[in-house]
Motif scaffolding. Structure first.
Motif, PDB file in Angstrom:
ATOM      1  N   MET A   1       0.811  -1.209   0.000  1.00  0.00           N
ATOM      2  CA  MET A   1       0.000   0.000   0.000  1.00  0.00           C
ATOM      3  C   MET A   1       0.851   1.268   0.000  1.00  0.00           C
ATOM      4  SD  MET A   1      -2.963   1.189  -0.377  1.00  0.00           S
ATOM      5  CE  MET A   1      -3.990  -0.273  -0.166  1.00  0.00           C
ATOM      6  N   TRP A   2       1.968   1.266   0.692  1.00  0.00           N
ATOM      7  CA  TRP A   2       2.790   2.475   0.725  1.00  0.00           C
ATOM      8  C   TRP A   2       3.324   2.809  -0.666  1.00  0.00           C
ATOM      9  CZ3 TRP A   2       7.854   2.378  -0.888  1.00  0.00           C
ATOM     10  CH2 TRP A   2       8.473   1.122  -0.952  1.00  0.00           C
ATOM     11  N   LEU A   3       3.710   1.770  -1.420  1.00  0.00           N
ATOM     12  CA  LEU A   3       4.216   2.000  -2.766  1.00  0.00           C
ATOM     13  C   LEU A   3       3.065   2.356  -3.718  1.00  0.00           C
ATOM     14  CD1 LEU A   3       6.529   2.012  -4.773  1.00  0.00           C
ATOM     15  CD2 LEU A   3       6.298  -0.483  -4.983  1.00  0.00           C
ATOM     16  N   ALA A   4       1.909   1.734  -3.502  1.00  0.00           N
ATOM     17  CA  ALA A   4       0.735   2.058  -4.319  1.00  0.00           C
ATOM     18  C   ALA A   4       0.343   3.524  -4.135  1.00  0.00           C
ATOM     19  CB  ALA A   4      -0.425   1.144  -3.941  1.00  0.00           C
ATOM     20  N   GLN A   5       0.435   4.013  -2.903  1.00  0.00           N
ATOM     21  CA  GLN A   5       0.109   5.417  -2.647  1.00  0.00           C
ATOM     22  C   GLN A   5       1.070   6.347  -3.383  1.00  0.00           C
ATOM     23  OE1 GLN A   5      -2.509   6.470  -1.223  1.00  0.00           O
ATOM     24  NE2 GLN A   5      -3.159   5.159   0.469  1.00  0.00           N
ATOM     25  N   ILE A   6       2.361   6.000  -3.363  1.00  0.00           N
ATOM     26  CA  ILE A   6       3.353   6.836  -4.057  1.00  0.00           C
ATOM     27  C   ILE A   6       3.095   6.820  -5.557  1.00  0.00           C
ATOM     28  CG2 ILE A   6       5.800   7.029  -4.651  1.00  0.00           C
ATOM     29  CD1 ILE A   6       6.424   5.968  -1.822  1.00  0.00           C
ATOM     30  N   MET A   7       2.875   5.622  -6.120  1.00  0.00           N
ATOM     31  CA  MET A   7       2.620   5.524  -7.557  1.00  0.00           C
ATOM     32  C   MET A   7       1.365   6.291  -7.943  1.00  0.00           C
ATOM     33  SD  MET A   7       3.581   1.798  -9.067  1.00  0.00           S
ATOM     34  CE  MET A   7       3.044   2.408 -10.664  1.00  0.00           C
ATOM     35  N   GLY A   8       0.325   6.183  -7.127  1.00  0.00           N
ATOM     36  CA  GLY A   8      -0.904   6.899  -7.413  1.00  0.00           C
ATOM     37  C   GLY A   8      -0.693   8.394  -7.436  1.00  0.00           C
ATOM     38  N   ALA A   9       0.095   8.910  -6.488  1.00  0.00           N
ATOM     39  CA  ALA A   9       0.364  10.349  -6.422  1.00  0.00           C
ATOM     40  C   ALA A   9       1.163  10.814  -7.631  1.00  0.00           C
ATOM     41  CB  ALA A   9       1.110  10.679  -5.122  1.00  0.00           C
ATOM     42  N   VAL A  10       2.150  10.013  -8.035  1.00  0.00           N
ATOM     43  CA  VAL A  10       2.995  10.388  -9.178  1.00  0.00           C
ATOM     44  C   VAL A  10       2.177  10.394 -10.468  1.00  0.00           C
ATOM     45  CG1 VAL A  10       4.933   9.642 -10.617  1.00  0.00           C
ATOM     46  CG2 VAL A  10       5.140   9.602  -8.126  1.00  0.00           C
ATOM     47  N   ILE A  11       1.386   9.334 -10.682  1.00  0.00           N
ATOM     48  CA  ILE A  11       0.607   9.248 -11.921  1.00  0.00           C
ATOM     49  C   ILE A  11      -0.492  10.294 -11.948  1.00  0.00           C
ATOM     50  CG2 ILE A  11      -0.911   7.754 -13.286  1.00  0.00           C
ATOM     51  CD1 ILE A  11       0.753   5.410 -12.441  1.00  0.00           C
ATOM     52  N   GLU A  12      -1.068  10.589 -10.776  1.00  0.00           N
ATOM     53  CA  GLU A  12      -2.078  11.643 -10.733  1.00  0.00           C
ATOM     54  C   GLU A  12      -1.490  12.971 -11.203  1.00  0.00           C
ATOM     55  OE1 GLU A  12      -4.883  14.045  -7.517  1.00  0.00           O
ATOM     56  OE2 GLU A  12      -3.617  12.378  -6.846  1.00  0.00           O
ATOM     57  N   ARG A  13      -0.240  13.222 -10.835  1.00  0.00           N
ATOM     58  CA  ARG A  13       0.381  14.508 -11.190  1.00  0.00           C
ATOM     59  C   ARG A  13       0.892  14.538 -12.614  1.00  0.00           C
ATOM     60  NH1 ARG A  13       5.179  17.676  -7.817  1.00  0.00           N
ATOM     61  NH2 ARG A  13       5.269  19.501  -9.202  1.00  0.00           N
ATOM     62  N   PHE A  14       1.474  13.428 -13.070  1.00  0.00           N
ATOM     63  CA  PHE A  14       2.131  13.453 -14.379  1.00  0.00           C
ATOM     64  C   PHE A  14       1.445  12.588 -15.436  1.00  0.00           C
ATOM     65  CE2 PHE A  14       5.500  14.162 -11.179  1.00  0.00           C
ATOM     66  CZ  PHE A  14       5.921  15.424 -11.573  1.00  0.00           C
ATOM     67  N   GLY A  15       0.442  11.833 -15.041  1.00  0.00           N
ATOM     68  CA  GLY A  15      -0.177  10.889 -15.964  1.00  0.00           C
ATOM     69  C   GLY A  15      -1.249  11.514 -16.847  1.00  0.00           C
ATOM     70  N   PRO A  16      -1.978  10.685 -17.589  1.00  0.00           N
ATOM     71  CA  PRO A  16      -2.982  11.178 -18.534  1.00  0.00           C
ATOM     72  C   PRO A  16      -4.152  11.871 -17.839  1.00  0.00           C
ATOM     73  CG  PRO A  16      -3.133   8.788 -18.290  1.00  0.00           C
ATOM     74  CD  PRO A  16      -1.896   9.216 -17.577  1.00  0.00           C
ATOM     75  N   ARG A  17      -4.653  12.925 -18.498  1.00  0.00           N
ATOM     76  CA  ARG A  17      -5.778  13.664 -17.950  1.00  0.00           C
ATOM     77  C   ARG A  17      -6.809  13.928 -19.047  1.00  0.00           C
ATOM     78  NH1 ARG A  17      -3.226  18.357 -13.966  1.00  0.00           N
ATOM     79  NH2 ARG A  17      -1.931  16.960 -12.697  1.00  0.00           N
ATOM     80  N   GLY A  18      -8.026  14.206 -18.632  1.00  0.00           N
ATOM     81  CA  GLY A  18      -9.076  14.528 -19.586  1.00  0.00           C
ATOM     82  C   GLY A  18      -9.320  13.384 -20.558  1.00  0.00           C
ATOM     83  N   LEU A  19      -9.380  13.709 -21.831  1.00  0.00           N
ATOM     84  CA  LEU A  19      -9.656  12.676 -22.827  1.00  0.00           C
ATOM     85  C   LEU A  19      -8.563  11.614 -22.874  1.00  0.00           C
ATOM     86  CD1 LEU A  19     -11.123  14.670 -25.868  1.00  0.00           C
ATOM     87  CD2 LEU A  19     -12.326  13.463 -24.028  1.00  0.00           C
TER      88      LEU A  19
END
Length: 402
Positions: A338-356
């Motif tokens: 879970m600790w690594l999942a939280q980090i990955m989620g935060a990183v992808i939320e910031r730099f990952g795909p958005r909108g369409l």
């Protein structure tokens, strides 16, 4: 819901439900229209292209110019306009801001329709769907909030026929709407409007209980939940708190069997046969994604247009690497600490795909998974069942060779 046990799901009986284990429990086979199930059922006769032509006057295939490239029409279906919106004054208790409920209520109060097919919750279990033919705005209002379980919406079609009404609005998901469109001309209606929601990964009521107990800190107090654009599942609880669980921390090995086989075999994520689609996955967090597919859809949207705040649709980031990496991760049922999942989620939320681009990510991820599911479990159905647009999307990726 408290501590009461969920009601058992309706059993799938092969004699009554010809799709057998692939039955999505859309409700058609609970009516006299079962006589048309072999042509109407999305899991017996996939005919999205023909029904797009019938519904919109054009299809994804007719809009192609000969290019082999994957287009937005392949992803999102036939549409005339696309918006990001939310209600300025949200409906209390709505899952988002209440756009779907508002349209349903306004359709009745303005006389656009005489009835609305929608889904209330069972009085004893907030997650057990109870389809109704609503004749008043109050009945539509009582149907707000998604019920993330298989729902026999079309079971009320005989009530529609017996009521004698001629103008109807149906709110539903892709498998229900394909069956509805296939029997539309037999309903005796003067005007049919369809308000659709995107749909993926439904479960039986028992499957939902397993998902909640496996994933949430307090499954008995969950009011509703959604897989959101920030790569977290948002669970809203009775006290108003929101619990966020990263996608990458899901106990995939325990949960791979909770999704309905029909959902694992579906390629109509975006509800291509609806007139208007209201979802969230193509918009920023807190906003809704609206697809107007035809003039009837525009009529529905016009009912609430003055109540909406809008902003331009965006598309940012790149999905391709994340989708490709996710294919073997899901296949092997990998779960991160879970600790690594939280980090990955935060990183992808910031730099990952958005909108369409997030919408394309979600479609790619589910279509590749579902293609593999059909290839492995129903190889005899693969050629006819997977629509051409889904094949073009899946062919962008390298799939494991079984």
């Amino acid at each position: 819901m408290g501590s009461r046990s969920p009601r058992p799901a309706r059993p799938i009986r092969s004699g009554r439900y010809p799709a057998k284990e692939l039955c999505s429990q859309c409700g058609l086979c609970d009516t006299r229209y079962v006589a048309h199930v072999k042509e109407a059922c999305a899991f017996l006769d996939q005919q999205l292209t023909q029904l797009e032509e019938q519904t919109h006057g054009r299809s994804r295939e007719s809009l192609r110019s000969g290019s082999l490239a994957v287009t937005d029409t392949d992803y999102f279906g036939v549409y005339e306009a696309m918006y990001t919106a939310r209600k300025r004054d949200p409906i209390p208790g709505a899952q988002w801001t209440g756009i779907v409920s508002s349209i349903g209520m306004k359709a009745l109060t303005t006389g656009l329709v005489e009835g609305v097919v929608c889904v209330q919750a069972d009085e004893r279990d907030r997650f057990q769907p109870r389809p109704i033919l609503a004749r008043t705005p109050e009945a539509v209002w009582a149907a707000r909030v998604n019920k993330p379980t298989l729902s026999p919406n079309l079971s009320v079609l005989e009530q529609v026929e017996q009521s004698g009404l001629k103008r109807l609005l149906v709110i539903g998901v892709g498998c229900q709407i394909q069956a509805l469109r296939a029997v539309e001309k037999k309903l005796g209606l003067e005007k049919l409007y369809v308000l659709g929601t995107p749909c993926v990964d439904n479960v039986s009521r028992a499957g939902l209980q397993k998902f909640l107990e496996t994933t949430s800190r307090s499954p008995q107090t969950v009011v509703h939940y959604e897989f959101m654009q920030d790569f977290h599942i948002h669970f809203k609880h009775e006290d108003g708190s929101v619990e966020k669980v990263p996608f990458f921390g899901l106990k995939t090995k325990e949960l791979k069997d909770v999704f309905a086989p029909s959902c694992l075999s579906c390629f109509d994520y975006v509800n291509a046969l609806a007139d208007l689609v209201v979802g969230y996955m193509g918009s920023p967090l807190g906003w809704q994604w609206l697809l107007v597919r035809n003039q009837r859809g525009q009529e529905l949207l016009d009912l609430v247009w003055e109540e909406l705040e809008t902003q331009p649709v965006i598309s940012q980031g790149s999905r391709r690497a994340a989708v490709q990496q996710g294919i073997p991760a899901y296949d092997q049922a990998l779960t991160l600490p879970m600790w690594l999942a939280q980090i990955m989620g935060a990183v992808i939320e910031r730099f990952g795909p958005r909108g369409l681009e997030y919408a394309r990510f979600s479609i790619d991820s589910h279509f590749t998974r579902n293609y593999l599911y059909v290839r492995r479990h129903y190889p005899h159905k693969l050629e006819q069942h997977v629509p051409p647009f889904a094949r073009r999307i899946v062919e962008q990726y390298q799939l494991p060779q079984d």
